[in-house]
Design a protein around this motif. Structure first.
Motif, mmCIF file in Angstrom:
data_model
loop_
_atom_site.group_PDB
_atom_site.id
_atom_site.type_symbol
_atom_site.label_atom_id
_atom_site.label_comp_id
_atom_site.label_asym_id
_atom_site.label_seq_id
_atom_site.Cartn_x
_atom_site.Cartn_y
_atom_site.Cartn_z
ATOM 1 N N ASP A 47 2.907 7.412 -6.738
ATOM 2 C CA ASP A 47 3.621 7.812 -5.652
ATOM 3 C C ASP A 47 3.288 9.443 -5.193
ATOM 4 O O ASP A 47 4.087 10.140 -5.451
ATOM 5 N N ILE A 54 4.414 3.032 -2.332
ATOM 6 C CA ILE A 54 2.996 3.150 -2.701
ATOM 7 C C ILE A 54 2.285 2.779 -1.193
ATOM 8 O O ILE A 54 2.238 1.599 -0.833
ATOM 9 N N PRO A 56 -1.556 2.575 1.007
ATOM 10 C CA PRO A 56 -2.425 2.122 0.456
ATOM 11 C C PRO A 56 -3.642 2.849 -0.288
ATOM 12 O O PRO A 56 -4.091 2.320 -1.112
ATOM 13 N N GLU A 58 -2.707 5.214 -2.415
ATOM 14 C CA GLU A 58 -2.075 5.257 -3.683
ATOM 15 C C GLU A 58 -2.118 4.002 -4.529
ATOM 16 O O GLU A 58 -2.363 3.868 -5.506
ATOM 17 N N GLN A 59 -2.316 2.907 -3.643
ATOM 18 C CA GLN A 59 -2.392 1.457 -4.216
ATOM 19 C C GLN A 59 -4.010 1.431 -4.803
ATOM 20 O O GLN A 59 -4.186 0.842 -5.787
ATOM 21 N N ASP A 63 -4.944 0.561 -8.414
ATOM 22 C CA ASP A 63 -5.940 -0.600 -8.811
ATOM 23 C C ASP A 63 -7.128 -0.115 -9.638
ATOM 24 O O ASP A 63 -7.618 -0.581 -10.666
#
Length: 142
Positions: A47, A54, A56, A58-59, A63
């Motif tokens: 974050d 979270i 997009p 940060e996602q 990933d």
């Protein structure tokens, strides 16, 4: 009428879920999470803008970090390169791990009881720390 503890716990869980759904304050959820909680660790690590959720971007970072970790830990077994281990790849990994455990047992089981004692485990751990990449250590002496 008797009620069980499970009923009370279930009601409490449903109440907390309802409260969270009615009051979707992400900060509240983040503050409730403990440091050892997976969600809290995820928020703490990814974050970047500290908004309690979270995003997009940060996602995508999370990933990518997950994929890098997979490739570092399991990549040599992913022979088809699809990012997941098939049953045959899992079998190969399991066989390698068993061989490494057997080698470790052979090397560090000084009393020959087929198990590593606390002292033997400590010796194995210190040897691994001294030689983390698994390259053969130079032999000294004659």
């Amino acid at each position: 009428m008797t009620t069980s503890i499970k009923t009370h716990r279930g009601a409490l869980a449903l109440g907390l879920l309802a409260f969270t759904l009615i009051h979707p304050t992400h900060r509240l959820v983040a503050e409730v999470c403990q440091d050892n909680d997976k969600t809290a660790r995820l928020l703490k690590r990814f974050d970047a803008n500290q908004n309690g959720k979270i995003d997009p971007e940060e996602q995508a970072t999370a990933d990518q970090a997950r994929q890098e970790l997979f490739h570092r830990l399991q990549g040599k077994y992913d022979t088809d390169g699809n990012g997941q281990l098939s049953e045959s790849e899992k079998t190969a990994r399991r066989e390698d791990l068993q061989a490494m455990q057997k080698e470790k047992l052979t090397k560090f089981d000084k009393d020959g009881d087929g198990r590593l004692s606390r002292e033997e485990r400590a010796t194995a751990t210190s040897a691994k720390k001294a030689n983390p990449k698994g390259t053969p250590a130079k032999k000294t002496g004659a």
